[in-house]
Design a protein around this motif. Structure first.
Motif, PDB file in Angstrom:
ATOM      1  N   ARG A  37     -30.948  61.535 -37.827  1.00 54.11           N
ATOM      2  CA  ARG A  37     -31.051  60.084 -38.040  1.00 54.11           C
ATOM      3  C   ARG A  37     -32.304  59.484 -37.411  1.00 54.11           C
ATOM      4  NH1 ARG A  37     -29.574  58.658 -33.108  1.00 54.11           N
ATOM      5  NH2 ARG A  37     -27.882  59.740 -32.086  1.00 54.11           N
ATOM      6  N   LEU A  38     -33.007  60.242 -36.546  1.00 54.29           N
ATOM      7  CA  LEU A  38     -34.181  59.715 -35.855  1.00 54.29           C
ATOM      8  C   LEU A  38     -35.499  59.936 -36.593  1.00 54.29           C
ATOM      9  CD1 LEU A  38     -33.369  60.702 -32.160  1.00 54.29           C
ATOM     10  CD2 LEU A  38     -32.985  58.506 -33.332  1.00 54.29           C
ATOM     11  N   ILE A  39     -35.483  60.702 -37.677  1.00 47.25           N
ATOM     12  CA  ILE A  39     -36.739  60.980 -38.379  1.00 47.25           C
ATOM     13  C   ILE A  39     -36.644  60.568 -39.843  1.00 47.25           C
ATOM     14  CG2 ILE A  39     -37.229  62.944 -36.846  1.00 47.25           C
ATOM     15  CD1 ILE A  39     -36.691  64.695 -39.411  1.00 47.25           C
ATOM     16  N   TRP A  40     -37.808  60.492 -40.502  1.00 48.47           N
ATOM     17  CA  TRP A  40     -37.857  60.237 -41.934  1.00 48.47           C
ATOM     18  C   TRP A  40     -37.321  61.457 -42.667  1.00 48.47           C
ATOM     19  CZ3 TRP A  40     -40.101  63.078 -45.762  1.00 48.47           C
ATOM     20  CH2 TRP A  40     -40.129  62.502 -47.034  1.00 48.47           C
ATOM     21  N   LYS A  41     -36.550  61.205 -43.731  1.00 52.31           N
ATOM     22  CA  LYS A  41     -36.054  62.268 -44.613  1.00 52.31           C
ATOM     23  C   LYS A  41     -36.247  61.813 -46.057  1.00 52.31           C
ATOM     24  CE  LYS A  41     -32.000  61.993 -42.687  1.00 52.31           C
ATOM     25  NZ  LYS A  41     -32.312  61.006 -41.682  1.00 52.31           N
ATOM     26  N   GLY A  55     -21.709  63.234 -53.524  1.00 57.71           N
ATOM     27  CA  GLY A  55     -23.072  63.018 -53.063  1.00 57.71           C
ATOM     28  C   GLY A  55     -23.148  62.519 -51.634  1.00 57.71           C
ATOM     29  N   ILE A  56     -22.020  62.387 -50.982  1.00 58.81           N
ATOM     30  CA  ILE A  56     -21.995  61.939 -49.592  1.00 58.81           C
ATOM     31  C   ILE A  56     -22.653  63.001 -48.722  1.00 58.81           C
ATOM     32  CG2 ILE A  56     -20.511  61.411 -47.606  1.00 58.81           C
ATOM     33  CD1 ILE A  56     -20.226  59.233 -49.573  1.00 58.81           C
ATOM     34  N   ILE A  57     -23.585  62.568 -47.893  1.00 60.00           N
ATOM     35  CA  ILE A  57     -24.236  63.478 -46.958  1.00 60.00           C
ATOM     36  C   ILE A  57     -23.595  63.294 -45.590  1.00 60.00           C
ATOM     37  CG2 ILE A  57     -26.385  64.036 -45.751  1.00 60.00           C
ATOM     38  CD1 ILE A  57     -27.888  63.090 -48.228  1.00 60.00           C
ATOM     39  N   TYR A  58     -23.127  64.365 -45.027  1.00 54.71           N
ATOM     40  CA  TYR A  58     -22.572  64.327 -43.688  1.00 54.71           C
ATOM     41  C   TYR A  58     -23.737  64.543 -42.733  1.00 54.71           C
ATOM     42  CZ  TYR A  58     -18.416  64.792 -46.468  1.00 54.71           C
ATOM     43  OH  TYR A  58     -17.434  64.582 -47.407  1.00 54.71           O
ATOM     44  N   ASP A  59     -24.278  63.441 -42.235  1.00 51.47           N
ATOM     45  CA  ASP A  59     -25.579  63.450 -41.578  1.00 51.47           C
ATOM     46  C   ASP A  59     -25.526  63.394 -40.055  1.00 51.47           C
ATOM     47  OD1 ASP A  59     -28.307  63.632 -41.717  1.00 51.47           O
ATOM     48  OD2 ASP A  59     -28.616  61.485 -41.880  1.00 51.47           O
ATOM     49  N   ASP A  60     -24.418  63.694 -39.455  1.00 54.92           N
ATOM     50  CA  ASP A  60     -24.356  63.690 -37.999  1.00 54.92           C
ATOM     51  C   ASP A  60     -24.750  65.071 -37.472  1.00 54.92           C
ATOM     52  OD1 ASP A  60     -22.128  64.914 -39.015  1.00 54.92           O
ATOM     53  OD2 ASP A  60     -20.778  64.174 -37.470  1.00 54.92           O
ATOM     54  N   THR A  72     -36.894  71.378 -40.903  1.00 56.18           N
ATOM     55  CA  THR A  72     -35.819  72.035 -41.635  1.00 56.18           C
ATOM     56  C   THR A  72     -34.561  71.196 -41.461  1.00 56.18           C
ATOM     57  OG1 THR A  72     -36.793  74.215 -41.270  1.00 56.18           O
ATOM     58  CG2 THR A  72     -34.466  74.147 -41.909  1.00 56.18           C
ATOM     59  N   TYR A  73     -33.999  70.803 -42.605  1.00 55.99           N
ATOM     60  CA  TYR A  73     -32.851  69.890 -42.648  1.00 55.99           C
ATOM     61  C   TYR A  73     -31.837  70.492 -43.604  1.00 55.99           C
ATOM     62  CZ  TYR A  73     -30.535  65.391 -43.850  1.00 55.99           C
ATOM     63  OH  TYR A  73     -29.645  64.368 -44.083  1.00 55.99           O
ATOM     64  N   VAL A  74     -30.624  70.733 -43.141  1.00 58.13           N
ATOM     65  CA  VAL A  74     -29.605  71.373 -43.962  1.00 58.13           C
ATOM     66  C   VAL A  74     -28.318  70.544 -43.885  1.00 58.13           C
ATOM     67  CG1 VAL A  74     -28.462  73.552 -44.531  1.00 58.13           C
ATOM     68  CG2 VAL A  74     -30.662  73.594 -43.345  1.00 58.13           C
TER      69      VAL A  74
END
Length: 163
Positions: A37-41, A55-60, A72-74
């Motif tokens: 959550r702290l960087i641009w994606k 399409g929900i991203i579990y972003d925690d 690297t973002y998975v």
């Protein structure tokens, strides 16, 4: 998979270079792990989603950043989409997931399907066998804009298992 709909929890492997996140590795660590959550994606979304939670991203989770700015973002995603049945006795099922960006053109992003769909964590279903997977990159042009907008479609082919 019921009524020609597939729902799956997947990990969507994404990698890019962010020049703002570079550093000299001689002066620091060889990688950083920071909250996503702290960087641009990039705004990669599932175009053909159906259902309220598709399409929900579990972003925690975290991203891994290397000194050259490689991120690297998975994220884990819940994907739900329509499938079609084929074959004389409708024993084959084709499901497609089409991903793209709403705001970034081919000048900004590039989809590289070199590492096709990994089934290493696939949990076998007794009713269906996966017979083929593929990834196809395409581009679309829109009236608003001269540049192409890329997308990537992942296709899964299933065969019904008759027990």
């Amino acid at each position: 998979m019921d009524n020609n709909i597939i729902a799956a929890n997947v990990w969507v492997f994404q990698q890019w270079i962010d020049n703002r996140l570079r550093w000299n590795s001689a002066d620091g660590p060889n990688k950083l792990t920071v909250p996503a959550r702290l960087i641009w994606k990039p705004d990669i979304v599932l175009y053909n989603n159906i259902g309220p939670d598709s399409g929900i991203i579990y972003d925690d989770l975290n991203v891994v950043i290397k000194p050259n700015g490689q991120v690297t973002y998975v994220p884990a995603m819940r994907l739900t989409s329509q499938c079609s049945e084929t074959g004389l006795v409708r024993k084959s099922i084709t499901c497609k997931w089409k991903f793209g960006s709403w705001t970034y053109s081919a000048n900004d992003i590039d989809f590289n399907p070199a590492s096709n769909i990994s089934l290493s964590e696939y949990q076998h279903n007794q009713r269906f066998d996966i017979t083929e997977t593929k990834a196809i990159v395409a581009s679309s042009y829109y009236e608003c804009c001269p540049e192409p907008y890329p997308d990537i479609t992942y296709t899964l082919e299933f065969r019904k298992s008759f027990l």
